[in-house]
Design a protein around this motif. Structure first.
Motif, PDB file in Angstrom:
ATOM      1  N   GLN A  20       0.169  51.669  -3.191  1.00 13.27           N
ATOM      2  CA  GLN A  20       1.029  51.855  -2.030  1.00 13.27           C
ATOM      3  C   GLN A  20       2.013  53.008  -2.261  1.00 13.27           C
ATOM      4  OE1 GLN A  20       0.830  50.352   1.036  1.00 13.27           O
ATOM      5  NE2 GLN A  20      -1.094  49.557   0.153  1.00 13.27           N
ATOM      6  N   PHE A  21       2.503  53.103  -3.485  1.00 10.51           N
ATOM      7  CA  PHE A  21       3.407  54.209  -3.856  1.00 10.51           C
ATOM      8  C   PHE A  21       2.683  55.543  -3.705  1.00 10.51           C
ATOM      9  CE2 PHE A  21       4.810  57.080  -7.325  1.00 10.51           C
ATOM     10  CZ  PHE A  21       6.118  57.294  -6.928  1.00 10.51           C
ATOM     11  N   ILE A  22       1.437  55.602  -4.162  1.00  6.93           N
ATOM     12  CA  ILE A  22       0.642  56.830  -4.058  1.00  6.93           C
ATOM     13  C   ILE A  22       0.431  57.205  -2.587  1.00  6.93           C
ATOM     14  CG2 ILE A  22      -1.603  57.900  -4.534  1.00  6.93           C
ATOM     15  CD1 ILE A  22       0.052  57.493  -7.048  1.00  6.93           C
ATOM     16  N   LEU A  23       0.043  56.224  -1.790  1.00 15.63           N
ATOM     17  CA  LEU A  23      -0.226  56.490  -0.372  1.00 15.63           C
ATOM     18  C   LEU A  23       1.027  56.933   0.373  1.00 15.63           C
ATOM     19  CD1 LEU A  23      -2.616  53.505   0.447  1.00 15.63           C
ATOM     20  CD2 LEU A  23      -3.229  55.930   0.336  1.00 15.63           C
ATOM     21  N   ASP A  71       2.491  63.670  -0.236  1.00 17.98           N
ATOM     22  CA  ASP A  71       2.922  65.060  -0.093  1.00 17.98           C
ATOM     23  C   ASP A  71       3.544  65.606  -1.377  1.00 17.98           C
ATOM     24  OD1 ASP A  71       5.011  63.209   0.190  1.00 17.98           O
ATOM     25  OD2 ASP A  71       6.266  64.669   1.258  1.00 17.98           O
ATOM     26  N   LYS A  72       3.640  64.780  -2.407  1.00 11.03           N
ATOM     27  CA  LYS A  72       4.275  65.190  -3.661  1.00 11.03           C
ATOM     28  C   LYS A  72       3.207  65.474  -4.723  1.00 11.03           C
ATOM     29  CE  LYS A  72       8.529  62.560  -2.832  1.00 11.03           C
ATOM     30  NZ  LYS A  72       8.165  62.048  -1.491  1.00 11.03           N
ATOM     31  N   PRO A  73       3.166  66.710  -5.282  1.00 15.39           N
ATOM     32  CA  PRO A  73       2.104  67.067  -6.243  1.00 15.39           C
ATOM     33  C   PRO A  73       2.019  66.121  -7.440  1.00 15.39           C
ATOM     34  CG  PRO A  73       3.333  69.022  -5.567  1.00 15.39           C
ATOM     35  CD  PRO A  73       4.067  67.849  -4.999  1.00 15.39           C
ATOM     36  N   GLY A  74       3.155  65.711  -7.970  1.00 18.64           N
ATOM     37  CA  GLY A  74       3.132  64.815  -9.125  1.00 18.64           C
ATOM     38  C   GLY A  74       2.512  63.474  -8.802  1.00 18.64           C
ATOM     39  N   VAL A  75       2.737  62.982  -7.585  1.00 16.49           N
ATOM     40  CA  VAL A  75       2.177  61.696  -7.168  1.00 16.49           C
ATOM     41  C   VAL A  75       0.672  61.827  -6.952  1.00 16.49           C
ATOM     42  CG1 VAL A  75       2.235  59.895  -5.412  1.00 16.49           C
ATOM     43  CG2 VAL A  75       4.365  60.950  -6.167  1.00 16.49           C
ATOM     44  N   VAL A  76       0.240  62.905  -6.336  1.00 14.40           N
ATOM     45  CA  VAL A  76      -1.194  63.151  -6.153  1.00 14.40           C
ATOM     46  C   VAL A  76      -1.893  63.157  -7.506  1.00 14.40           C
ATOM     47  CG1 VAL A  76      -2.910  64.853  -5.399  1.00 14.40           C
ATOM     48  CG2 VAL A  76      -0.873  64.419  -3.998  1.00 14.40           C
ATOM     49  N   PHE A  77      -1.282  63.802  -8.491  1.00 12.46           N
ATOM     50  CA  PHE A  77      -1.860  63.846  -9.835  1.00 12.46           C
ATOM     51  C   PHE A  77      -1.954  62.437 -10.418  1.00 12.46           C
ATOM     52  CE2 PHE A  77      -1.034  64.177 -14.473  1.00 12.46           C
ATOM     53  CZ  PHE A  77      -2.231  64.781 -14.837  1.00 12.46           C
ATOM     54  N   LEU A  78      -0.913  61.625 -10.249  1.00 15.29           N
ATOM     55  CA  LEU A  78      -0.935  60.258 -10.779  1.00 15.29           C
ATOM     56  C   LEU A  78      -2.075  59.449 -10.170  1.00 15.29           C
ATOM     57  CD1 LEU A  78       2.875  59.383 -10.824  1.00 15.29           C
ATOM     58  CD2 LEU A  78       1.398  59.740 -12.813  1.00 15.29           C
ATOM     59  N   GLY A  79      -2.322  59.647  -8.873  1.00 15.93           N
ATOM     60  CA  GLY A  79      -3.435  58.953  -8.240  1.00 15.93           C
ATOM     61  C   GLY A  79      -4.767  59.346  -8.855  1.00 15.93           C
ATOM     62  N   LYS A  80      -4.929  60.624  -9.154  1.00 13.62           N
ATOM     63  CA  LYS A  80      -6.161  61.102  -9.772  1.00 13.62           C
ATOM     64  C   LYS A  80      -6.290  60.589 -11.210  1.00 13.62           C
ATOM     65  CE  LYS A  80      -6.430  65.323  -6.984  1.00 13.62           C
ATOM     66  NZ  LYS A  80      -6.398  66.805  -6.992  1.00 13.62           N
ATOM     67  N   VAL A  81      -5.152  60.442 -11.877  1.00 12.34           N
ATOM     68  CA  VAL A  81      -5.151  59.937 -13.253  1.00 12.34           C
ATOM     69  C   VAL A  81      -5.790  58.553 -13.307  1.00 12.34           C
ATOM     70  CG1 VAL A  81      -3.607  58.953 -15.005  1.00 12.34           C
ATOM     71  CG2 VAL A  81      -3.272  61.301 -14.233  1.00 12.34           C
ATOM     72  N   ILE A  82      -5.431  57.668 -12.390  1.00  9.31           N
ATOM     73  CA  ILE A  82      -5.982  56.313 -12.411  1.00  9.31           C
ATOM     74  C   ILE A  82      -7.502  56.360 -12.261  1.00  9.31           C
ATOM     75  CG2 ILE A  82      -6.048  54.111 -11.181  1.00  9.31           C
ATOM     76  CD1 ILE A  82      -3.517  54.524 -12.811  1.00  9.31           C
ATOM     77  N   SER A  83      -7.980  57.205 -11.355  1.00 11.70           N
ATOM     78  CA  SER A  83      -9.422  57.351 -11.181  1.00 11.70           C
ATOM     79  C   SER A  83     -10.078  57.872 -12.452  1.00 11.70           C
ATOM     80  CB  SER A  83      -9.709  58.300 -10.014  1.00 11.70           C
ATOM     81  OG  SER A  83     -11.085  58.613  -9.942  1.00 11.70           O
ATOM     82  N   TYR A  84      -9.467  58.879 -13.076  1.00 14.87           N
ATOM     83  CA  TYR A  84     -10.035  59.483 -14.287  1.00 14.87           C
ATOM     84  C   TYR A  84     -10.067  58.473 -15.435  1.00 14.87           C
ATOM     85  CZ  TYR A  84     -10.858  62.994 -17.922  1.00 14.87           C
ATOM     86  OH  TYR A  84     -11.385  63.720 -18.958  1.00 14.87           O
ATOM     87  N   ILE A  85      -8.993  57.731 -15.587  1.00 13.77           N
ATOM     88  CA  ILE A  85      -8.908  56.728 -16.650  1.00 13.77           C
ATOM     89  C   ILE A  85     -10.022  55.698 -16.505  1.00 13.77           C
ATOM     90  CG2 ILE A  85      -7.539  54.719 -17.399  1.00 13.77           C
ATOM     91  CD1 ILE A  85      -6.478  57.260 -18.570  1.00 13.77           C
ATOM     92  N   ARG A  86     -10.230  55.274 -15.286  1.00 13.74           N
ATOM     93  CA  ARG A  86     -11.222  54.230 -15.020  1.00 13.74           C
ATOM     94  C   ARG A  86     -12.653  54.766 -15.057  1.00 13.74           C
ATOM     95  NH1 ARG A  86      -9.737  53.079  -9.968  1.00 13.74           N
ATOM     96  NH2 ARG A  86     -11.222  54.641  -9.192  1.00 13.74           N
ATOM     97  N   ASP A  87     -12.881  55.866 -14.354  1.00 13.83           N
ATOM     98  CA  ASP A  87     -14.257  56.315 -14.113  1.00 13.83           C
ATOM     99  C   ASP A  87     -14.806  57.249 -15.188  1.00 13.83           C
ATOM    100  OD1 ASP A  87     -14.075  54.890 -11.736  1.00 13.83           O
ATOM    101  OD2 ASP A  87     -13.381  56.630 -10.599  1.00 13.83           O
ATOM    102  N   GLN A  88     -13.936  58.008 -15.846  1.00 14.90           N
ATOM    103  CA  GLN A  88     -14.402  58.969 -16.855  1.00 14.90           C
ATOM    104  C   GLN A  88     -14.166  58.503 -18.284  1.00 14.90           C
ATOM    105  OE1 GLN A  88     -16.267  61.484 -15.750  1.00 14.90           O
ATOM    106  NE2 GLN A  88     -15.864  60.623 -13.728  1.00 14.90           N
ATOM    107  N   LEU A  89     -13.029  57.882 -18.538  1.00 17.08           N
ATOM    108  CA  LEU A  89     -12.734  57.440 -19.903  1.00 17.08           C
ATOM    109  C   LEU A  89     -13.115  55.983 -20.136  1.00 17.08           C
ATOM    110  CD1 LEU A  89      -9.282  59.166 -20.601  1.00 17.08           C
ATOM    111  CD2 LEU A  89     -11.598  60.026 -20.982  1.00 17.08           C
TER     112      LEU A  89
END
Length: 533
Positions: free
Chosen positions: A89-92, A96-114
């Motif tokens: 919900q925080f991400i959504l 509009d904030k670059p740091g938040v967009v990056f954090l959202g991608k981090v969760i995906s990367y942690i789960r799906d790639q690592l």
């Protein structure tokens, strides 16, 4: 200036000499002081920093949920239940904030790639950034260590080791790593006063200075890189390591200050030496490895013999964060050396670490470093602060998720263009070497004089001008601060310029200032030559 005795400065560390040069360079107000003496970058990675601060805001809100009925700003520990949902919900709500967009991608990367548990990761990051718990485990947070292992193995060119074969100790930058390693090597009787160690020179000055201290009193054997071989180690120098009296080989790769990575041929020679000397300890400080193209660390070649030091300071522009790791193979030579100690020495060490476990003999060297970093008795409070570990993780993820390596290409381009600007204005050819990383450059004073005004002038300069005097003249007359190459065991008269901490036009100004100074010296030389005739 003419009556100054510069010999009194000869024993100063170049980093202490720098302060004297800065004083001189700032003595006039009609010019800008250009300090190229220290390698603190003036560039930095912004996105992982934005992510850090946005994560901190989310974490602070999570903390406030625990005592929301109290108005005094009192918070509690974050709750794991529903944490991921609230984070989404925080991400959504902040797309509009670059740091938040990056954090959202981090969760995906942690789960799906690592393949890591995103819930466990998020809880570790939120608790970590709040700094509400002691670091547990004290050596490094569990998920954080897994992520940094992935980063280190990729960036150091290690292709044949699984993350499970590696241990990390998160430390306060490369300087803390050096201090902890030297201390624990001695405390665990792996090195003793009077032992011989080899240093790959030129090298970061503290590696030269620390072994000489009363704490260690080590005999140093210099393995000298050759400027005529593009700062590679001649095989004859490397073969010195076959001497069984040499206990360890310490080096910086890519080097400081030549800023050149060890080539494949030399890596192969060292690996061959290790086959003959399986007892040899290697310490490789690879802080500049992330600036190199296709970098391969000695840790990749000889993992069981090598202590790897890596710092996040330079590449991410984070010297003030104090972020680094010590990496060891689980099958390392240090644990083997401890196991082979005499019964007397083993008993003494068991007593030293007896407060930590009922089986102190089983403690690995890397965990002994953790304990030694806090004088053993304070081991329960050891460990790098958890907010620092969170920022380290975000830096590493930023790099790993950058599939086009855009940031890496940008920082490489920045320092290489600065190098070109300096040498263009100096009027000499830009050094060309596929193994250089350009974080520093060594201006060879003799070769520069020879290129600009010929052999006779260069010979006169070398005979009549003390290299330290030249640096003081440069500071006094141009406001430019450079460090002496001799302080890093460079064998020819040279000046080290960091290419990281000024802007391109300022490096052009440094090149022009050096060229003007050479022109003034040439006029002096002509007058002297006329008088002799």
């Amino acid at each position: 200036m003419g009556n100054t005795d510069y010999s009194k400065y000869s024993k100063l560390s170049p980093f202490e000499l720098k302060d004297e040069l800065i004083t001189l360079a700032t003595s006039r107000t009609d010019r800008m002081m250009l300090n190229a003496g220290r390698g603190n970058p003036n560039f930095l990675a912004t996105i992982p920093r934005r992510a850090f601060f946005q994560l901190g805001l989310f974490a602070a809100t999570e903390s406030e949920f625990s005592f929301s009925y109290m108005p005094e700003g009192l918070g509690g520990f974050p709750r794991s239940q529903g944490l991921q949902s609230r984070f989404e919900q925080f991400i959504l709500g902040n797309r509009d904030k670059p740091g938040v967009v990056f954090l959202g991608k981090v969760i995906s990367y942690i789960r799906d790639q690592l393949g890591l548990d995103p819930d466990a990761f998020l809880l570790e990051m939120v608790e970590g950034i709040l700094g509400c718990n002691y670091p547990v485990p004290d050596r490094m947070l569990i998920i954080s260590e897994k992520i940094i292992k992935e980063y280190v193995l990729r960036e150091m060119g290690v292709q044949n080791m699984s993350k499970e074969g590696l241990d990390l100790f998160a430390v306060e930058g490369g300087t803390a790593a050096m201090a902890y390693i030297f201390n624990s090597l001695k405390e665990n009787k792996i090195i003793s006063n009077g032992d011989r160690i080899a240093l790959g020179t030129p090298i970061f000055t503290p590696y030269i200075e620390i072994p000489k201290l009363n704490d260690y009193q080590l005999e140093e054997v210099m393995i000298q890189a050759d400027a005529n071989l593009d700062w590679q180690y001649p095989e004859s120098e490397l073969r010195k390591l076959e001497d069984p009296s040499i206990k360890a080989f310490f080096l910086v790769n890519p080097s400081n200050p030549p800023s050149v990575k060890i080539n494949d041929e030399s890596l192969a020679i060292i690996a061959d030496i290790i086959k003959k000397r399986p007892d040899l300890i290697i310490l490789t400080d690879d802080v500049y490895g992330t600036f190199a193209d296709n970098f391969t660390s000695l840790f990749a070649m000889c993992p069981d013999n090598t202590i790897l030091v890596y710092s996040f300071s330079k590449y991410f522009g984070a010297t003030g964060w104090r972020l680094g790791v010590i990496a060891l193979s689980k099958n390392n030579i240090l644990d083997q050396k401890i196991a082979a100690l005499s019964n007397k020495d083993k008993k003494e060490l068991e007593e030293r670490y007896s407060s930590l476990t009922t089986d102190p003999s089983s403690i690995k060297f890397i965990d002994r470093m953790v304990a030694d970093s806090q004088n053993v008795a304070l081991n329960h409070t050891a460990g790098l602060s958890t907010p620092q570990q969170v920022q380290m993780v975000l830096f590493a993820l930023f790099n790993m998720m950058d599939s086009r390596q855009s940031y890496k290409k940008a920082v490489k381009s920045v320092i290489r263009e600065r190098d070109a600007a300096l040498y263009r204005q100096l009027g000499v050819d830009i050094p060309q070497d596929p193994n250089t990383v350009n974080y520093y450059t060594l201006v060879n004073l003799e070769n520069t004089a020879r290129t600009l005004y010929g052999d006779e002038f260069a010979d006169w300069i070398m005979k009549n001008k003390n290299p330290t005097e030249l640096l003081f003249r440069i500071a006094d007359e141009t406001g430019v601060v450079l460090l002496p190459g001799s302080g890093f065991e460079v064998q020819h008269p040279s000046a080290r310029a960091s290419l990281a901490n000024l802007n391109e036009y300022q490096y052009a100004a440094i090149g022009m200032s050096l060229r003007n100074l050479a022109a003034e010296a040439y006029e002096e030389y002509k007058k002297v030559s006329k008088k002799k005739k």
